[in-house]
Motif scaffolding. Structure first.
Motif, PDB file in Angstrom:
ATOM      1  N   GLU A  98      16.605  80.146 -79.499  1.00  0.00           N
ATOM      2  CA  GLU A  98      16.894  80.975 -78.339  1.00  0.00           C
ATOM      3  C   GLU A  98      17.837  80.273 -77.365  1.00  0.00           C
ATOM      4  OE1 GLU A  98      16.338  83.772 -79.248  1.00  0.00           O
ATOM      5  OE2 GLU A  98      14.545  84.606 -78.325  1.00  0.00           O
ATOM      6  N   ALA A 139      21.074  81.287 -78.635  1.00  0.00           N
ATOM      7  CA  ALA A 139      21.269  82.715 -78.398  1.00  0.00           C
ATOM      8  C   ALA A 139      21.576  83.003 -76.934  1.00  0.00           C
ATOM      9  CB  ALA A 139      20.029  83.496 -78.833  1.00  0.00           C
ATOM     10  N   GLU A 181      17.125  85.933 -73.232  1.00  0.00           N
ATOM     11  CA  GLU A 181      16.945  84.693 -73.982  1.00  0.00           C
ATOM     12  C   GLU A 181      16.306  83.614 -73.105  1.00  0.00           C
ATOM     13  OE1 GLU A 181      17.158  85.337 -76.813  1.00  0.00           O
ATOM     14  OE2 GLU A 181      18.921  86.456 -77.396  1.00  0.00           O
ATOM     15  N   HIS A 241      12.705  84.376 -73.124  1.00  0.00           N
ATOM     16  CA  HIS A 241      12.086  84.021 -74.408  1.00  0.00           C
ATOM     17  C   HIS A 241      11.845  82.513 -74.483  1.00  0.00           C
ATOM     18  CE1 HIS A 241      14.134  87.821 -76.302  1.00  0.00           C
ATOM     19  NE2 HIS A 241      13.255  88.107 -75.369  1.00  0.00           N
ATOM     20  N   MET A 242      12.831  81.736 -74.048  1.00  0.00           N
ATOM     21  CA  MET A 242      12.660  80.277 -74.048  1.00  0.00           C
ATOM     22  C   MET A 242      11.443  79.888 -73.211  1.00  0.00           C
ATOM     23  SD  MET A 242      16.658  79.189 -73.590  1.00  0.00           S
ATOM     24  CE  MET A 242      16.242  77.525 -73.069  1.00  0.00           C
ATOM     25  N   GLU A 300      20.408  87.125 -85.306  1.00  0.00           N
ATOM     26  CA  GLU A 300      19.335  87.775 -84.551  1.00  0.00           C
ATOM     27  C   GLU A 300      18.694  88.906 -85.342  1.00  0.00           C
ATOM     28  OE1 GLU A 300      19.968  87.264 -79.866  1.00  0.00           O
ATOM     29  OE2 GLU A 300      21.518  88.497 -80.791  1.00  0.00           O
ATOM     30  N   ALA A 344       9.409  89.745 -77.311  1.00  0.00           N
ATOM     31  CA  ALA A 344      10.734  89.217 -77.649  1.00  0.00           C
ATOM     32  C   ALA A 344      11.410  90.072 -78.709  1.00  0.00           C
ATOM     33  CB  ALA A 344      10.607  87.772 -78.128  1.00  0.00           C
ATOM     34  N   GLU A 360      15.241  91.587 -78.809  1.00  0.00           N
ATOM     35  CA  GLU A 360      16.169  91.199 -79.874  1.00  0.00           C
ATOM     36  C   GLU A 360      16.691  92.421 -80.634  1.00  0.00           C
ATOM     37  OE1 GLU A 360      17.411  88.374 -80.126  1.00  0.00           O
ATOM     38  OE2 GLU A 360      16.028  87.046 -79.077  1.00  0.00           O
TER      39      GLU A 360
END
Length: 395
Positions: free
Chosen positions: A176, A179, A208, A211-212, A258, A284, A288
């Motif tokens: 991520e 990304a 992103e 998500h991280m 992705e 997530a 995506e």
């Protein structure tokens, strides 16, 4: 027009402009008022607006200051300047000129000003008809990690299963990060005329980043150490960072990488050993899917407009495959962690079933890549061959 004690420099110009606007050219407007500076400020303002002033003899009894002869007025500065586009809702120009600069699409343009250069200034290169709808969807579905995930929900996982979760989360964070970096590099290069694309890329970067955060929080939820990072994995991701062409970058990241990532997140939703892992994988995955949809949509439109594009896309896959030829592919620790999570136990039969599930995941990734490649116009046999060249590191 009686300005009373109001000066031109304190808002009186708005009343004057409003009174003059409906008058025909050459019509006269008597202006009254007793602001001390009015006789100086009014002629100066009229000159800047394109009007003419007739100054009669001062008349302290009536308070008449001047007679303004209607000229082109406020709109005179904009005569012939045009707009940054047609101004019609939703209409996007193919090649917005540099002189439009940072003007909002459809706005009236005053002549002059800087002409900033944006190299991604061709509609066919960045646009997709679905971009405005996707941005609206993305903006409406932003979620807060603190409230969307029940971090304090009680659950228990065996130490080895927890270690597998930590390893997979570490791998997800690593992917991520890339990304996030890739679309962020293009944000300042897209011409502002294509504002929905800029907004969509900005939201993608925010996705992103979120998500991280959640993958890191889950990795450290029961301990204080992350898993391993392989050389092959970092080498694979670095090829995405190295790509400077918007089209091929979008293709390699969104359409191929992705797209496969969505399959992986779906796999985790099914085989997660705890509700927190399942929830963040599901959240997530929704984001995506939107990233993939934009990438496929705009490349499909671009491919239809430029038949030579598929050759460039094919070359980018082959070039990346050659660059990664000597790497070992997916981190073995990640593979083993996925196997254990899908098996659910150390029983030989369950391990065998888990191995089969991971192989089905790889097959689903391959099938998804083939479908997306075919949507871009690749024949089925060529799509299969190109999908097989995709990095073994999934992303």
């Amino acid at each position: 027009m009686d300005l009373a004690g109001l000066g031109v420099d304190r808002g009186g110009h708005l009343l004057l402009r409003r009174a003059l606007a409906p008058l025909p050219l050459g019509e006269r407007l008597q202006v009254f008022g007793h602001d001390p500076a009015l006789r100086v400020h009014l002629p100066a303002w009229c000159r800047s607006e394109g009007h003419r002033v007739e100054s009669p003899e001062p008349d302290s009894e009536s308070g008449l200051v001047a007679v303004v002869v209607r000229g082109e007025g406020h709109d005179g500065r904009w005569a012939g300047a045009g707009r940054a586009g047609s101004g019609r809702r939703g209409e996007v120009e193919k090649a917005p000129p540099a002189r439009w600069g940072l003007a909002v699409r459809g706005a009236r343009l005053e002549e002059g000003g800087p002409e900033p250069y944006f190299d991604l200034d061709d509609r066919d290169l960045v646009w997709a008809k679905v971009a405005p709808q996707l941005y609206a969807h993305a903006a409406a579905r932003q979620w807060d990690p603190d409230t969307a995930v029940a971090w304090d929900e009680p659950f228990s996982t065996p130490p080895d299963v927890e270690a597998a979760v930590v390893q997979v989360m570490t791998y997800l964070v690593e992917n991520e990060q890339v990304a996030l970096v890739v679309p962020a590099r293009f944000l300042g290069r897209v011409h502002p005329h294509f504002r929905e694309v800029v907004q969509l890329l900005a939201v993608q970067v925010a996705d992103e980043a979120r998500h991280m955060e959640v993958f890191t929080r889950r990795a450290l939820l029961r301990g204080d150490e992350l898993g391993s990072s392989s050389v092959g994995g970092r080498a694979s991701l670095f090829t995405l960072v190295e790509e400077t062409d918007f089209t091929t970058s979008s293709f390699l990241l969104s359409v191929l990488g992705e797209g496969s990532f969505v399959n992986l997140l779906d796999f985790l939703v099914t085989h997660a050993p705890d509700p927190v892992t399942r929830r963040i994988a599901w959240l997530a995955m929704q984001d995506e899917r939107r990233h993939v949809l934009f990438g496929v949509s705009h490349l499909a439109e671009q491919s239809a407009a430029d038949p030579k594009l598929r050759g460039r896309l094919r070359a980018s896959i082959e070039r990346r495959s050659d660059a990664l030829r000597d790497t070992v592919g997916l981190n073995a620790d990640v593979f083993d962690a996925l196997l254990l999570l899908s098996a659910g136990s150390w029983h030989p039969e369950e391990i065998e079933a888990g191995y089969a599930r991971v192989q089905r995941l790889r097959h689903a990734m391959d099938e998804g890549r083939r479908r997306r490649l075919e949507r871009l116009g690749f024949p089925a046999d060529e799509a299969a061959a190109l999908s097989a060249l995709h990095t073994r590191n999934f992303m």
